[in-house]
Design an enzyme around this catalytic site. Structure first.
Site, PDB file in Angstrom:
ATOM      1  N   LYS A  93      -0.415  -5.297   1.764  1.00  0.00           N
ATOM      2  CA  LYS A  93       0.891  -5.188   2.502  1.00  0.00           C
ATOM      3  C   LYS A  93       0.866  -6.316   3.755  1.00  0.00           C
ATOM      4  O   LYS A  93       1.202  -5.828   4.738  1.00  0.00           O
ATOM      5  CB  LYS A  93       1.129  -3.638   2.993  1.00  0.00           C
ATOM      6  CG  LYS A  93       1.207  -2.750   2.177  1.00  0.00           C
ATOM      7  CD  LYS A  93       1.795  -1.536   2.279  1.00  0.00           C
ATOM      8  CE  LYS A  93       1.926  -0.477   1.599  1.00  0.00           C
ATOM      9  NZ  LYS A  93       0.662   0.166   0.963  1.00  0.00           N
ATOM     10  N   ASP A  96       3.169 -10.859   8.018  1.00  0.00           N
ATOM     11  CA  ASP A  96       3.582 -11.574   9.167  1.00  0.00           C
ATOM     12  C   ASP A  96       4.019 -12.915   8.620  1.00  0.00           C
ATOM     13  O   ASP A  96       4.419 -13.036   7.722  1.00  0.00           O
ATOM     14  CB  ASP A  96       2.132 -11.790   9.732  1.00  0.00           C
ATOM     15  CG  ASP A  96       2.058 -11.919  11.249  1.00  0.00           C
ATOM     16  OD1 ASP A  96       2.858 -12.581  11.645  1.00  0.00           O
ATOM     17  OD2 ASP A  96       1.420 -11.252  11.892  1.00  0.00           O
TER      18      ASP A  96
HETATM   19  O1  6AU Z   1      -1.129   9.178  -4.604  1.00  0.00           O
HETATM   20  P1  6AU Z   1      -1.389   9.041  -2.994  1.00  0.00           P
HETATM   21  O2  6AU Z   1      -0.191   9.529  -2.131  1.00  0.00           O
HETATM   22  O3  6AU Z   1      -2.771   9.680  -2.661  1.00  0.00           O
HETATM   23  O4  6AU Z   1      -1.464   7.495  -2.691  1.00  0.00           O
HETATM   24  C1  6AU Z   1      -0.427   6.530  -3.024  1.00  0.00           C
HETATM   25  C2  6AU Z   1      -0.951   5.154  -2.418  1.00  0.00           C
HETATM   26  C3  6AU Z   1      -1.697   4.974  -1.172  1.00  0.00           C
HETATM   27  C4  6AU Z   1      -0.478   4.057  -0.577  1.00  0.00           C
HETATM   28  O5  6AU Z   1      -0.840   3.370   0.534  1.00  0.00           O
HETATM   29  C5  6AU Z   1       0.262   3.370  -1.734  1.00  0.00           C
HETATM   30  O6  6AU Z   1       0.019   4.098  -2.752  1.00  0.00           O
HETATM   31  N1  6AU Z   1       1.896   3.230  -1.434  1.00  0.00           N
HETATM   32  C6  6AU Z   1       2.356   2.053  -1.626  1.00  0.00           C
HETATM   33  C7  6AU Z   1       1.739   0.757  -2.157  1.00  0.00           C
HETATM   34  C8  6AU Z   1       0.930   0.935  -3.202  1.00  0.00           C
HETATM   35  O7  6AU Z   1       2.018  -0.319  -1.872  1.00  0.00           O
HETATM   36  C9  6AU Z   1       3.916   1.819  -1.242  1.00  0.00           C
HETATM   37  C10 6AU Z   1       4.334   2.951  -1.122  1.00  0.00           C
HETATM   38  O8  6AU Z   1       5.694   2.935  -0.921  1.00  0.00           O
HETATM   39  N2  6AU Z   1       3.960   4.251  -1.116  1.00  0.00           N
HETATM   40  C11 6AU Z   1       2.595   4.290  -1.185  1.00  0.00           C
HETATM   41  O9  6AU Z   1       1.962   5.497  -1.444  1.00  0.00           O
HETATM   42  O10 6AU Z   1      -2.842   3.953  -1.180  1.00  0.00           O
END
Ligand code: 6AU
Length: 258
Positions: A93, A96
């Site tokens: 992510k 900057d």
């Molecule tokens: O299935 P989870 O909730 O255990 O994990 C979700 C994963 C985590 C978050 O850092 C990422 O997805 N994520 C992202 C990403 C991939 O960019 C964006 C977002 O909006 N929500 C999110 O959960 O590693």
């Protein structure tokens, strides 16, 4: 209604070679499932990835949560990527100015450019973030996703922000192969739409994460891939659960194109 294009057909529209490979890989492996391997010990990550690697098209990492991150870990992850045929996505992510993200991508402890096929970036700082990343990424055959929407409650990435993010992706489609989003944020078939916040049952966690099911993501909201973390790596039988997600997501895709 006109039938939707298949992943293989959409590969032809994609302007990035790695993106084209991913579209093909998804159809060959019949998987639009991404494992989010958010564990903090490298050995645990490698064990998990070897178990579920055959079910996923991408393994997503958070390098900065790994307590014993080494080059050796990276090499082992790359060996698993070859063995199971998946791509590696570092969920850094970037957010900057171009000059700084270029260093964050290329330098530092993690040297992300050396091993991550795909990275993601916030669009909040404007197109400079993509210009900085692609300066080092394009010549290495890498690709990037823009975060157009987030899964978390109260996210500011919506409306005009989402629209401007889509425009940025269109301008830089040699390097940007798609989006992290909850919806199909534009109808451009060259892009991939990847959705985090996915579980077998809808709901939320205690820190603002919001979950939809695979079929809501792929069929109702028309995205292409699901990203699943805790629901797989905390499962008693990760392989079985990963297969359940793979089937649910791929069948939803098949239903959509039929
Ligand atoms: O299935 P989870 O909730 O255990 O994990 C979700 C994963 C985590 C978050 O850092 C990422 O997805 N994520 C992202 C990403 C991939 O960019 C964006 C977002 O909006 N929500 C999110 O959960 O590693």
């Amino acid at each position: 209604a006109k039938a939707e294009m298949t992943f293989k057909e959409r590969a032809e529209l994609c302007k990035n070679e790695l993106g084209r490979r991913l579209f093909g890989l998804m159809e060959d492996k019949q998987s639009n499932l991404i494992l989010s391997a958010d564990l903090t010990k490298s050995e645990d990550i490698l064990k998990l990835v070897d178990i579920v690697g055959s079910k996923v098209c991408i393994v997503k990492t958070h390098a900065d949560i790994i307590e014993d991150f080494t080059v050796d870990f990276v090499h082992k992850l790359q060996d698993l990527a070859k063995k199971h045929n998946f791509l590696i996505f570092e969920d850094r992510k970037f957010a900057d100015i171009g000059n700084t993200v270029k260093y964050q991508y290329n330098n530092g402890l993690h040297k992300i450019i050396e091993w991550a096929d795909i990275v993601n970036a916030h669009s909040v700082s404007g197109p400079g973030v993509i210009q900085g990343l692609q300066k080092v990424g394009l010549e290495k055959g890498r690709a990037c996703l823009l975060i157009a929407e987030m899964s978390s409650k109260g996210s500011l990435a919506k409306g005009e922000y989402t629209k401007a993010t889509v425009d940025m992706a269109k301008t830089y489609s040699e390097f940007v192969i798609g989006f992290i989003s909850q919806n199909r944020v534009c109808d451009d078939q060259q892009f991939l739409y990847m959705t985090p916040g996915v579980r077998l049952e809808e709901g939320k966690d205690s820190l603002g994460q919001q979950y939809v099911t695979p079929s809501v993501a792929i069929l109702q909201n028309k995205t292409d891939l699901i990203i699943v973390g805790r629901n797989i790596y905390n499962a008693e039988d990760p392989l079985n659960v990963a297969e359940e997600f793979r089937q649910a997501a791929y069948n939803a895709y098949l239903k959509r194109i039929s």
